[in-house]
Design a protein around this motif. Sequence first.
Motif, short mmCIF file in Angstrom:
data_model
loop_
_atom_site.label_atom_id
_atom_site.label_comp_id
_atom_site.label_asym_id
_atom_site.label_seq_id
_atom_site.Cartn_x
_atom_site.Cartn_y
_atom_site.Cartn_z
N MET A 127 0.83 -1.21 0.00
CA MET A 127 0.00 0.00 0.00
C MET A 127 0.87 1.26 0.00
SD MET A 127 -3.19 -1.15 2.37
CE MET A 127 -4.23 0.22 1.95
N TYR A 128 1.97 1.23 0.73
CA TYR A 128 2.90 2.37 0.70
C TYR A 128 3.46 2.53 -0.71
CZ TYR A 128 6.53 5.68 1.91
OH TYR A 128 7.32 6.80 1.96
N GLY A 129 3.75 1.42 -1.37
CA GLY A 129 4.23 1.47 -2.75
C GLY A 129 3.22 2.09 -3.70
N ILE A 130 1.96 1.78 -3.50
CA ILE A 130 0.90 2.38 -4.33
C ILE A 130 0.82 3.88 -4.06
CG2 ILE A 130 -1.61 2.46 -4.69
CD1 ILE A 130 -1.54 -0.64 -4.12
N ILE A 131 0.87 4.25 -2.79
CA ILE A 131 0.87 5.67 -2.42
C ILE A 131 2.07 6.37 -3.03
CG2 ILE A 131 1.11 7.28 -0.48
CD1 ILE A 131 -0.48 5.14 1.19
N TYR A 132 3.24 5.73 -2.95
CA TYR A 132 4.46 6.27 -3.52
C TYR A 132 4.29 6.50 -5.02
CZ TYR A 132 9.37 6.68 -4.81
OH TYR A 132 10.57 7.13 -5.30
N PHE A 133 3.76 5.51 -5.70
CA PHE A 133 3.57 5.61 -7.15
C PHE A 133 2.65 6.79 -7.49
CE2 PHE A 133 1.02 4.64 -10.90
CZ PHE A 133 2.02 4.58 -11.85
N ILE A 134 1.54 6.90 -6.79
CA ILE A 134 0.58 7.97 -7.09
C ILE A 134 1.19 9.34 -6.77
CG2 ILE A 134 -1.63 9.01 -6.42
CD1 ILE A 134 -2.64 6.06 -6.05
N PHE A 135 1.74 9.51 -5.59
CA PHE A 135 2.30 10.80 -5.19
C PHE A 135 3.56 11.15 -5.97
CE2 PHE A 135 -0.51 10.89 -1.68
CZ PHE A 135 -0.43 12.14 -1.09
N HIS A 136 4.49 10.24 -5.96
CA HIS A 136 5.83 10.55 -6.45
C HIS A 136 5.94 10.45 -7.97
CE1 HIS A 136 10.12 9.71 -7.25
NE2 HIS A 136 10.29 10.67 -6.35
N ASP A 137 5.63 9.31 -8.50
CA ASP A 137 5.83 9.10 -9.93
C ASP A 137 4.79 9.80 -10.79
OD1 ASP A 137 8.06 7.63 -9.39
OD2 ASP A 137 7.09 5.69 -9.59
N TRP A 138 3.56 9.81 -10.32
CA TRP A 138 2.48 10.37 -11.14
C TRP A 138 2.30 11.86 -10.85
CZ3 TRP A 138 -3.16 8.08 -10.99
CH2 TRP A 138 -3.91 8.63 -12.03
N PHE A 139 2.05 12.23 -9.60
CA PHE A 139 1.73 13.62 -9.27
C PHE A 139 2.96 14.53 -9.33
CE2 PHE A 139 1.08 16.95 -5.98
CZ PHE A 139 0.09 17.67 -6.64
N ILE A 140 4.08 14.10 -8.76
CA ILE A 140 5.25 14.98 -8.67
C ILE A 140 6.09 14.94 -9.93
CG2 ILE A 140 7.42 15.40 -7.43
CD1 ILE A 140 5.91 14.45 -4.88
N HIS A 141 6.41 13.74 -10.43
CA HIS A 141 7.33 13.62 -11.56
C HIS A 141 6.66 13.43 -12.92
CE1 HIS A 141 11.09 13.97 -9.47
NE2 HIS A 141 10.66 13.14 -8.55
N ASN A 142 5.36 13.39 -12.94
CA ASN A 142 4.59 13.35 -14.19
C ASN A 142 4.99 12.20 -15.11
OD1 ASN A 142 3.30 15.79 -13.44
ND2 ASN A 142 5.07 16.92 -14.19
#
Length: 146
Positions: free
Chosen positions: A85-100
């Motif tokens: 679940m932390y990995g999913i949160i990481y993916f959404i926040f970091h890879d998708w929202f922050i780094h596009n």
Amino acid sequence: MQALINIGITIATITIMEGLSWAMHKYLFHGPLWFIHKTHHQERHGWFELNDLFSIGFAALALWLMWIGHTSLNYYFWLGTGISMYGIIYFIFHDWFIHNRFKSFKSSNRYLLGIRRAHKIHHKSMEKNPSEEFGLLVASRKWFRR
């Protein structure tokens, strides 16, 4: 009662992962593992970067824990679930929202904008040091001011 314990283990694991990730990012990724992590501070060429090995490692650990605990759904399974679940949160926040890595979604949410600002400050330096703001979900209050 067991369901509450399982939920507690999962939530505690997510919380611990934020602290563990912060410490690993600051002391390992910007330390002896910089040769891998520096690819994340450089312009990306293609879909993957060497730094993605860290995510693959965490995913492998989570899957292994879930596998060894799946027959009885013991605490190993719920630890793996929390890491996942932390990995999913990481993916959404970091890879998708922050780094596009995908088309970014827009937000005027003060928290999300503060997290984005803090992460952009972290990436301001293309070098190992100096750097600040190593967390994903937690950052200094100064980035949340309007």
